[in-house]
Scaffold this active site. Structure first.
Site, PDB file in Angstrom:
ATOM      1  N   ASN A 103      -8.007 -12.867   5.109  1.00 37.30           N
ATOM      2  CA  ASN A 103      -8.636 -12.352   3.892  1.00 37.30           C
ATOM      3  C   ASN A 103     -10.021 -12.991   3.802  1.00 37.30           C
ATOM      4  O   ASN A 103     -10.137 -14.208   3.905  1.00 37.30           O
ATOM      5  CB  ASN A 103      -7.773 -12.744   2.668  1.00 37.30           C
ATOM      6  CG  ASN A 103      -8.173 -12.004   1.403  1.00 37.30           C
ATOM      7  OD1 ASN A 103      -9.353 -11.796   1.145  1.00 37.30           O
ATOM      8  ND2 ASN A 103      -7.184 -11.626   0.610  1.00 37.30           N
ATOM      9  N   ASN A 128       0.831  -1.206   0.000  1.00 40.12           N
ATOM     10  CA  ASN A 128       0.000   0.000   0.000  1.00 40.12           C
ATOM     11  C   ASN A 128       0.865   1.254   0.000  1.00 40.12           C
ATOM     12  O   ASN A 128       1.986   1.253   0.503  1.00 40.12           O
ATOM     13  CB  ASN A 128      -0.918   0.009   1.222  1.00 40.12           C
ATOM     14  CG  ASN A 128      -1.906  -1.137   1.176  1.00 40.12           C
ATOM     15  OD1 ASN A 128      -2.119  -1.719   0.120  1.00 40.12           O
ATOM     16  ND2 ASN A 128      -2.486  -1.471   2.306  1.00 40.12           N
ATOM     17  N   CYS A 147      11.915  21.246  -8.904  1.00 35.14           N
ATOM     18  CA  CYS A 147      12.955  21.364  -7.880  1.00 35.14           C
ATOM     19  C   CYS A 147      13.762  22.641  -8.159  1.00 35.14           C
ATOM     20  O   CYS A 147      13.707  23.186  -9.272  1.00 35.14           O
ATOM     21  CB  CYS A 147      13.827  20.130  -8.023  1.00 35.14           C
ATOM     22  SG  CYS A 147      15.327  20.104  -7.080  1.00 35.14           S
ATOM     23  N   HIS A 165       5.852  -0.412  -2.789  1.00 41.30           N
ATOM     24  CA  HIS A 165       5.343   0.339  -3.942  1.00 41.30           C
ATOM     25  C   HIS A 165       5.366   1.846  -3.725  1.00 41.30           C
ATOM     26  O   HIS A 165       4.716   2.585  -4.455  1.00 41.30           O
ATOM     27  CB  HIS A 165       3.928  -0.142  -4.287  1.00 41.30           C
ATOM     28  CG  HIS A 165       3.890  -1.572  -4.767  1.00 41.30           C
ATOM     29  ND1 HIS A 165       2.756  -2.345  -4.779  1.00 41.30           N
ATOM     30  CD2 HIS A 165       4.875  -2.374  -5.260  1.00 41.30           C
ATOM     31  CE1 HIS A 165       3.033  -3.557  -5.254  1.00 41.30           C
ATOM     32  NE2 HIS A 165       4.314  -3.606  -5.539  1.00 41.30           N
TER      33      HIS A 165
HETATM   34  P1  NAD Z   1      -6.032  -6.300  -4.512  1.00 38.19           P
HETATM   35  O1  NAD Z   1      -7.027  -5.200  -4.744  1.00 38.19           O
HETATM   36  O2  NAD Z   1      -5.554  -7.069  -5.685  1.00 38.19           O
HETATM   37  O3  NAD Z   1      -6.645  -7.343  -3.469  1.00 38.19           O
HETATM   38  C1  NAD Z   1      -7.228  -6.927  -2.276  1.00 38.19           C
HETATM   39  C2  NAD Z   1      -7.475  -8.151  -1.411  1.00 38.19           C
HETATM   40  O4  NAD Z   1      -7.997  -7.709  -0.166  1.00 38.19           O
HETATM   41  C3  NAD Z   1      -8.489  -9.145  -1.986  1.00 38.19           C
HETATM   42  O5  NAD Z   1      -7.916 -10.455  -1.916  1.00 38.19           O
HETATM   43  C4  NAD Z   1      -9.689  -9.010  -1.066  1.00 38.19           C
HETATM   44  O6  NAD Z   1     -10.395 -10.240  -0.882  1.00 38.19           O
HETATM   45  C5  NAD Z   1      -9.035  -8.564   0.223  1.00 38.19           C
HETATM   46  N1  NAD Z   1      -9.907  -7.797   1.146  1.00 38.19           N
HETATM   47  C6  NAD Z   1     -10.947  -6.989   0.862  1.00 38.19           C
HETATM   48  N2  NAD Z   1     -11.447  -6.447   1.984  1.00 38.19           N
HETATM   49  C7  NAD Z   1     -10.698  -6.919   3.006  1.00 38.19           C
HETATM   50  C8  NAD Z   1     -10.719  -6.721   4.410  1.00 38.19           C
HETATM   51  N3  NAD Z   1     -11.613  -5.900   5.010  1.00 38.19           N
HETATM   52  N4  NAD Z   1      -9.795  -7.361   5.168  1.00 38.19           N
HETATM   53  C9  NAD Z   1      -8.874  -8.186   4.589  1.00 38.19           C
HETATM   54  N5  NAD Z   1      -8.821  -8.416   3.279  1.00 38.19           N
HETATM   55  C10 NAD Z   1      -9.716  -7.785   2.494  1.00 38.19           C
HETATM   56  O7  NAD Z   1      -4.848  -5.650  -3.687  1.00 38.19           O
HETATM   57  P2  NAD Z   1      -3.281  -5.913  -3.691  1.00 38.19           P
HETATM   58  O8  NAD Z   1      -3.011  -7.366  -3.617  1.00 38.19           O
HETATM   59  O9  NAD Z   1      -2.719  -5.021  -2.653  1.00 38.19           O
HETATM   60  O10 NAD Z   1      -2.804  -5.385  -5.125  1.00 38.19           O
HETATM   61  C11 NAD Z   1      -3.240  -4.111  -5.599  1.00 38.19           C
HETATM   62  C12 NAD Z   1      -2.136  -3.139  -6.014  1.00 38.19           C
HETATM   63  O11 NAD Z   1      -2.719  -1.822  -6.072  1.00 38.19           O
HETATM   64  C13 NAD Z   1      -1.004  -3.037  -5.035  1.00 38.19           C
HETATM   65  O12 NAD Z   1       0.181  -3.088  -5.749  1.00 38.19           O
HETATM   66  C14 NAD Z   1      -1.129  -1.668  -4.354  1.00 38.19           C
HETATM   67  O13 NAD Z   1       0.115  -0.983  -4.409  1.00 38.19           O
HETATM   68  C15 NAD Z   1      -2.094  -0.878  -5.185  1.00 38.19           C
HETATM   69  N6  NAD Z   1      -3.156  -0.190  -4.388  1.00 38.19           N
HETATM   70  C16 NAD Z   1      -2.872   0.350  -3.159  1.00 38.19           C
HETATM   71  C17 NAD Z   1      -3.889   0.947  -2.395  1.00 38.19           C
HETATM   72  C18 NAD Z   1      -3.554   1.542  -1.039  1.00 38.19           C
HETATM   73  O14 NAD Z   1      -2.463   2.047  -0.837  1.00 38.19           O
HETATM   74  N7  NAD Z   1      -4.476   1.491  -0.061  1.00 38.19           N
HETATM   75  C19 NAD Z   1      -5.196   0.986  -2.871  1.00 38.19           C
HETATM   76  C20 NAD Z   1      -5.437   0.439  -4.157  1.00 38.19           C
HETATM   77  C21 NAD Z   1      -4.409  -0.163  -4.888  1.00 38.19           C
HETATM   78 ZN    ZN Z   2      16.576  18.662  -8.405  1.00 37.43          ZN
END
Ligand code: NAD
Ligand code: ZN
Length: 246
Positions: free
Chosen positions: A212, A101, A147, A118
């Site tokens: 999950n 995240n 910058c 990331h």
């Molecule tokens: P993903 O969206 O592919 O998967 C999310 C997972 O979370 C799913 O398996 C789902 O079943 C599970 N989930 C949903 N609600 C939940 C809960 N309350 N508790 C536990 N699990 C729950 O996410 P990913 O695998 O992190 O891949 C997505 C990519 O997108 C990452 O590389 C990330 O960097 C980026 N991203 C980041 C954010 C953030 O920073 N919050 C948000 C969106 C996307």
């Molecule tokens: Zn610079």
């Protein structure tokens, strides 16, 4: 006995080092939108179109504006019970967070060792000289932030097609090699190379616990699976750890 006591008491009582490998589901209960939940003017762009270096070079003002928008949303959210529980566990264990995240919520919850695979929405750097800038400062700059050296300032986010930060990745690997339990929370396990980390942990014989509500690509590798939301599960685990120490 509850399912957490049943399945984790023994492992937790002898564990010294816990690693939490987290994904977007970790922040779902904070209300951080997933890429699919985009609204308003941003609906017409896919993240893949904006989150890459060519998009930024072609239209730095547009990409900068999108990140400002994402930061604004994330700043309106708060760490949830799950982020807080992970931070609390530092009272009893060495705890390392390895997150995909970019929302900064683990740090805001008080976790002190967070490796961000990331990047982080609150961080930026100059593409020419590498000087680092907090987003608070960048948000006050003109449409195309520059910058002092004249270089473009970009978000410190791993964009599509870019490598993961090598130092964060190798520190994450080291923590996983040395941990006693690896918790895999809220990730679908489909984004590589991040997903190699839990897979390699399995090869090393580590104890893997998934939290999950849905099955993921990593479920197969896990020794224990809790089909629950991160907030409820992690709060229960933190409570269990506290009771084991008492
Ligand atoms: P993903 O969206 O592919 O998967 C999310 C997972 O979370 C799913 O398996 C789902 O079943 C599970 N989930 C949903 N609600 C939940 C809960 N309350 N508790 C536990 N699990 C729950 O996410 P990913 O695998 O992190 O891949 C997505 C990519 O997108 C990452 O590389 C990330 O960097 C980026 N991203 C980041 C954010 C953030 O920073 N919050 C948000 C969106 C996307
Ligand atoms: Zn610079």
């Amino acid at each position: 006995m509850g399912i957490y006591e049943d399945k984790l008491s023994e492992k937790l009582s002898s564990a010294k080092w816990l690693v939490f490998f987290t994904g977007a589901g970790m922040s779902a209960e904070s209300g951080v939108p997933t890429f699919r939940g985009e609204d308003g003017i941003w609906k017409k762009f896919s993240p893949r179109e904006l989150a890459n270096v060519d998009a930024f070079m072609n239209n730095p003002a547009l990409v900068t504006e999108w990140y400002k928008h994402r930061r604004k949303i994330v700043r309106q959210t708060n760490p949830n019970a799950g982020h807080i529980a992970i931070a609390e566990l530092e009272r009893y264990f060495e705890v390392t967070v390895v997150t995909q995240n970019v929302d900064n919520l683990h740090s805001r919850a008080g976790s002190t060792k967070v490796y961000e695979l990331h990047g982080n929405l609150e961080k930026n750097f100059c593409m020419d000289c590498g000087t680092r800038f907090d987003s608070g400062g960048v948000d006050t700059l003109p449409d195309i932030p520059r910058c002092g050296c004249g270089g473009l300032i970009r978000p410190d986010i791993v964009w599509f097609g870019e490598n993961l930060p090598a130092e964060q990745f190798s520190k994450a690997e080291l923590a996983i090699e040395n941990c006693d339990i690896l918790f895999i929370v809220g990730t679908s396990g489909i984004v590589f190379p991040a997903a190699h980390l839990p897979m390699n942990a399995k090869k090393l014989g580590k104890y893997l616990v998934e939290i999950n509500p849905m099955e993921s690509e990593l479920s197969y590798y896990c020794d224990v699976v809790f089909r629950e939301n991160a907030g409820k599960s992690l709060a229960a685990i933190s409570k269990l750890a506290a009771s084991l120490q008492a």
